[in-house]
Design a protein around this motif. Structure first.
Motif, PDB file in Angstrom:
ATOM      1  N   ILE A   1       0.820  -1.215   0.000  1.00  0.00           N
ATOM      2  CA  ILE A   1       0.000   0.000   0.000  1.00  0.00           C
ATOM      3  C   ILE A   1       0.849   1.259   0.000  1.00  0.00           C
ATOM      4  O   ILE A   1       0.319   2.367   0.004  1.00  0.00           O
ATOM      5  CB  ILE A   1      -0.963   0.027   1.203  1.00  0.00           C
ATOM      6  N   LEU A   2       2.179   1.121  -0.011  1.00  0.00           N
ATOM      7  CA  LEU A   2       3.050   2.303   0.045  1.00  0.00           C
ATOM      8  C   LEU A   2       3.058   3.056  -1.281  1.00  0.00           C
ATOM      9  O   LEU A   2       2.876   2.478  -2.356  1.00  0.00           O
ATOM     10  CB  LEU A   2       4.473   1.890   0.425  1.00  0.00           C
ATOM     11  N   GLU A   3       3.337   4.352  -1.195  1.00  0.00           N
ATOM     12  CA  GLU A   3       3.131   5.267  -2.323  1.00  0.00           C
ATOM     13  C   GLU A   3       4.396   5.613  -3.107  1.00  0.00           C
ATOM     14  O   GLU A   3       4.344   6.409  -4.027  1.00  0.00           O
ATOM     15  CB  GLU A   3       2.503   6.565  -1.786  1.00  0.00           C
ATOM     16  N   LYS A   4       5.543   5.069  -2.745  1.00  0.00           N
ATOM     17  CA  LYS A   4       6.822   5.298  -3.422  1.00  0.00           C
ATOM     18  C   LYS A   4       7.370   6.699  -3.209  1.00  0.00           C
ATOM     19  O   LYS A   4       8.132   7.214  -4.034  1.00  0.00           O
ATOM     20  CB  LYS A   4       6.724   5.031  -4.932  1.00  0.00           C
ATOM     21  N   ARG A   5       7.005   7.322  -2.133  1.00  0.00           N
ATOM     22  CA  ARG A   5       7.585   8.610  -1.757  1.00  0.00           C
ATOM     23  C   ARG A   5       7.388   8.809  -0.263  1.00  0.00           C
ATOM     24  O   ARG A   5       6.480   8.226   0.346  1.00  0.00           O
ATOM     25  CB  ARG A   5       6.948   9.779  -2.516  1.00  0.00           C
TER      26      ARG A   5
ATOM     27  N   GLY B   1      15.370  12.168  11.522  1.00  0.00           N
ATOM     28  CA  GLY B   1      16.521  12.804  10.902  1.00  0.00           C
ATOM     29  C   GLY B   1      16.477  12.834   9.387  1.00  0.00           C
ATOM     30  O   GLY B   1      17.309  13.495   8.749  1.00  0.00           O
ATOM     31  N   GLU B   2      15.529  12.144   8.788  1.00  0.00           N
ATOM     32  CA  GLU B   2      15.386  12.161   7.331  1.00  0.00           C
ATOM     33  C   GLU B   2      15.072  13.573   6.843  1.00  0.00           C
ATOM     34  O   GLU B   2      14.353  14.326   7.506  1.00  0.00           O
ATOM     35  CB  GLU B   2      14.282  11.202   6.908  1.00  0.00           C
ATOM     36  N   THR B   3      15.604  13.946   5.691  1.00  0.00           N
ATOM     37  CA  THR B   3      15.377  15.278   5.121  1.00  0.00           C
ATOM     38  C   THR B   3      14.963  15.158   3.657  1.00  0.00           C
ATOM     39  O   THR B   3      15.217  14.141   3.002  1.00  0.00           O
ATOM     40  CB  THR B   3      16.639  16.166   5.210  1.00  0.00           C
TER      41      THR B   3
ATOM     42  N   ASP C   1      22.588  13.587   0.061  1.00  0.00           N
ATOM     43  CA  ASP C   1      23.127  13.105   1.330  1.00  0.00           C
ATOM     44  C   ASP C   1      22.457  11.786   1.681  1.00  0.00           C
ATOM     45  O   ASP C   1      21.302  11.549   1.311  1.00  0.00           O
ATOM     46  CB  ASP C   1      22.868  14.127   2.446  1.00  0.00           C
ATOM     47  N   PRO C   2      23.149  10.911   2.438  1.00  0.00           N
ATOM     48  CA  PRO C   2      22.566   9.608   2.785  1.00  0.00           C
ATOM     49  C   PRO C   2      21.239   9.712   3.521  1.00  0.00           C
ATOM     50  O   PRO C   2      20.416   8.798   3.436  1.00  0.00           O
ATOM     51  CB  PRO C   2      23.636   8.974   3.682  1.00  0.00           C
ATOM     52  N   GLY C   3      21.005  10.809   4.232  1.00  0.00           N
ATOM     53  CA  GLY C   3      19.769  10.951   4.993  1.00  0.00           C
ATOM     54  C   GLY C   3      18.624  11.563   4.228  1.00  0.00           C
ATOM     55  O   GLY C   3      17.535  11.722   4.781  1.00  0.00           O
ATOM     56  N   GLU C   4      18.831  11.921   2.957  1.00  0.00           N
ATOM     57  CA  GLU C   4      17.748  12.513   2.173  1.00  0.00           C
ATOM     58  C   GLU C   4      16.775  11.428   1.708  1.00  0.00           C
ATOM     59  O   GLU C   4      17.148  10.288   1.434  1.00  0.00           O
ATOM     60  CB  GLU C   4      18.308  13.297   0.993  1.00  0.00           C
ATOM     61  N   SER C   5      15.519  11.805   1.601  1.00  0.00           N
ATOM     62  CA  SER C   5      14.431  10.840   1.428  1.00  0.00           C
ATOM     63  C   SER C   5      14.639   9.872   0.279  1.00  0.00           C
ATOM     64  O   SER C   5      14.577   8.651   0.458  1.00  0.00           O
ATOM     65  CB  SER C   5      13.101  11.577   1.242  1.00  0.00           C
ATOM     66  N   ARG C   6      14.853  10.377  -0.912  1.00  0.00           N
ATOM     67  CA  ARG C   6      14.903   9.475  -2.070  1.00  0.00           C
ATOM     68  C   ARG C   6      16.098   8.528  -2.013  1.00  0.00           C
ATOM     69  O   ARG C   6      16.015   7.390  -2.472  1.00  0.00           O
ATOM     70  CB  ARG C   6      14.909  10.284  -3.360  1.00  0.00           C
ATOM     71  N   ARG C   7      17.219   8.997  -1.449  1.00  0.00           N
ATOM     72  CA  ARG C   7      18.366   8.105  -1.320  1.00  0.00           C
ATOM     73  C   ARG C   7      18.138   7.075  -0.213  1.00  0.00           C
ATOM     74  O   ARG C   7      18.477   5.908  -0.356  1.00  0.00           O
ATOM     75  CB  ARG C   7      19.628   8.914  -1.045  1.00  0.00           C
TER      76      ARG C   7
ATOM     77  N   VAL D   1      13.709   0.512  -1.402  1.00  0.00           N
ATOM     78  CA  VAL D   1      12.279   0.224  -1.285  1.00  0.00           C
ATOM     79  C   VAL D   1      11.544   0.676  -2.538  1.00  0.00           C
ATOM     80  O   VAL D   1      10.722  -0.057  -3.104  1.00  0.00           O
ATOM     81  CB  VAL D   1      11.680   0.916  -0.041  1.00  0.00           C
ATOM     82  N   THR D   2      11.863   1.880  -2.987  1.00  0.00           N
ATOM     83  CA  THR D   2      11.193   2.439  -4.168  1.00  0.00           C
ATOM     84  C   THR D   2      11.451   1.602  -5.412  1.00  0.00           C
ATOM     85  O   THR D   2      10.527   1.278  -6.172  1.00  0.00           O
ATOM     86  CB  THR D   2      11.653   3.887  -4.399  1.00  0.00           C
TER      87      THR D   2
END
Length: 438
Positions: free
Chosen positions: A92-96, A154-156, A361-367, A372-373
């Motif tokens: 059910i996840l939305e890929k973002r 901490g995710e950005t 950066d490693p903590g950014e959302s898409r990375r 999973v995406t």
């Protein structure tokens, strides 16, 4: 607004008047200016236009193929139960990430940036109401309701939107400094720059900030999401507020966000917004009351929205609007005539720009959520579940380690003032001059 108590004691993961000509810089702003971010000279080739990676899948496939999983999930639930206590299925996840979803509120950056162009406060509140009513359709795409990733502590997420016809390069050194000390150091000058951070995981709170330097305006949001099981629906309540500051007018507008509901979760879930929202400016007395109407059980239309613009000195609304928040909204005049207030169907959105995943950066959302995406796009639910589980286990382990070592979590971009998370260096704290470059 509820007070948010932030705790690191649990390792439980929750899925989920004009300014002076030369105002002194705040200490935080001084640090931001003297110490440039590492990516302030980012390679332009590392920045790309969004490719809409969160486009929806077939509306019915996930539910139809996984009905037994949904039934098992619902068997764990009681009406009114907090959904953070339930393990939700990966399909059910939305890929973002939720942080990226908040960014979509600025998919009409030209509409947002045009607000301070109105010298009449009455026209400004109407412009704000128009922007607000238009802000939700881009964040909620697709026929099926899906759940964005719950951000990791901490995710950005950072991005920006170029304004149509705007200049890319800063007109002077002071303007360049403002960009490089801002939320997106690699943004163009005539743009709306955005940053979001998951500032707490217990409870789950997100802070987000956006600014437009040439228009001397910025937005600060602090939102705590609380989800509940409602029987045949799931509800998400947005607790907190958003503040819009127009520096050239010395005005601050406060607004709250509507609730979101996933209806018909046993068939094809669809999204509905509901609730009464209020926009208010204490400096000029103008307000706007916006209501997102839930569809009645029998009959009625989906996605209805109404908006009344008011002033404290007037008994009757100055403006009435009605329509659909993901369709066309009309102004209703006293004589019965109507005119288009905003048309979300025929008004194109502007695609956001962000760094390529490899440069983030490693903590950014898409990375952070890349594995999973990619698995979800490949329809490899097992791989997506494993990748999601690894992220959750890593967050639990990090929380335990901090607890054992007595280390307090330090947010990167936001700090707590009372019950609201505030961006560390808003545009007002970094501005040395009141001049505007349009």
């Amino acid at each position: 607004m509820s007070v948010l108590y932030i705790s690191e004691s649990s390792d439980e993961f929750y899925d989920a008047d004009e300014e002076l000509e030369e105002p002194p810089l705040s200490p935080m702003a001084a640090v931001a200016i003297s110490v440039q971010p590492a990516d302030s000279e980012a390679d332009p080739s590392d920045v790309e236009e969004d490719q809409e990676l969160h486009e929806d899948d077939d509306a019915s496939s996930g539910v139809a193929q996984n009905r037994s999983i949904i039934m098992h999930m619902l068997s764990q639930a009681r009406v009114g139960m907090d959904l953070t206590r339930i393990t939700l299925p990966t399909f059910i996840l939305e890929k973002r990430s939720l942080l990226e979803m908040y960014a979509e509120f600025f998919a009409h950056p030209d509409l947002f940036a045009s607000i301070p162009d109105n010298s009449d406060p009455r026209e400004r509140i109407i412009a704000i109401a128009r922007y607000y009513c238009s802000a939700f359709h881009a964040a909620r795409k697709g026929a099926v309701a899906k759940k964005p990733y719950n951000p990791i502590l901490g995710e950005t997420f950072r991005c920006y939107w170029d304004l149509p016809g705007g200049r890319r390069n800063a007109p002077d050194d002071d303007s360049k400094r403002l960009i490089q000390s801002g939320p997106v150091p690699y943004a163009s000058y005539s743009s709306v720059a955005f940053v979001a951070e998951q500032v707490s995981h217990h409870p789950p709170v997100s802070g987000f900030y956006a600014e437009c330097i040439p228009k001397r305006m910025y937005v600060n949001g602090s939102i705590y999401t609380k989800s509940k099981f409602l029987g045949l629906s799931l509800g998400v309540h947005h607790i907190g507020s958003v503040r819009l500051c127009l520096m050239d007018y010395g005005e601050e507008y406060r607004v709250n966000l509507p609730n979101a509901y996933a209806r018909s979760i046993l068939t094809v879930p669809w999204l509905e917004l509901g609730g009464k929202c209020h926009i208010e400016c204490l400096q000029n007395g103008y307000t706007a009351d916006v209501e997102f109407h839930c569809k009645p059980f029998y009959g009625g239309r989906k996605h209805r929205i109404t908006c009344n613009v008011n002033h404290t000195s007037e008994r009757k609304p100055l403006l009435k609007v009605e329509g659909e928040w993901n369709g066309v909204m009309h102004i209703k005049h006293p004589n019965g005539e109507q005119e288009v207030f905003f048309d979300t169907i025929n008004t194109p959105t502007v695609k956001k720009k962000l760094q390529k995943v490899s440069a983030q950066d490693p903590g950014e959302s898409r990375r952070r959520w890349q594995r999973v995406t990619e698995a979800l796009f490949s329809k490899d639910i097992e791989e997506a579940t494993d990748a999601k589980h690894e992220l959750e286990e890593k967050q639990r382990a990090d929380a335990r380690q901090r607890q054992e070592s007595g280390v307090e979590w330090k947010q990167q971009f936001f700090h707590l003032e009372g019950d609201t998370w505030i961006y560390n260096t808003p545009l007002s704290s970094r501005t040395r001059t009141s001049k505007r470059h349009i």
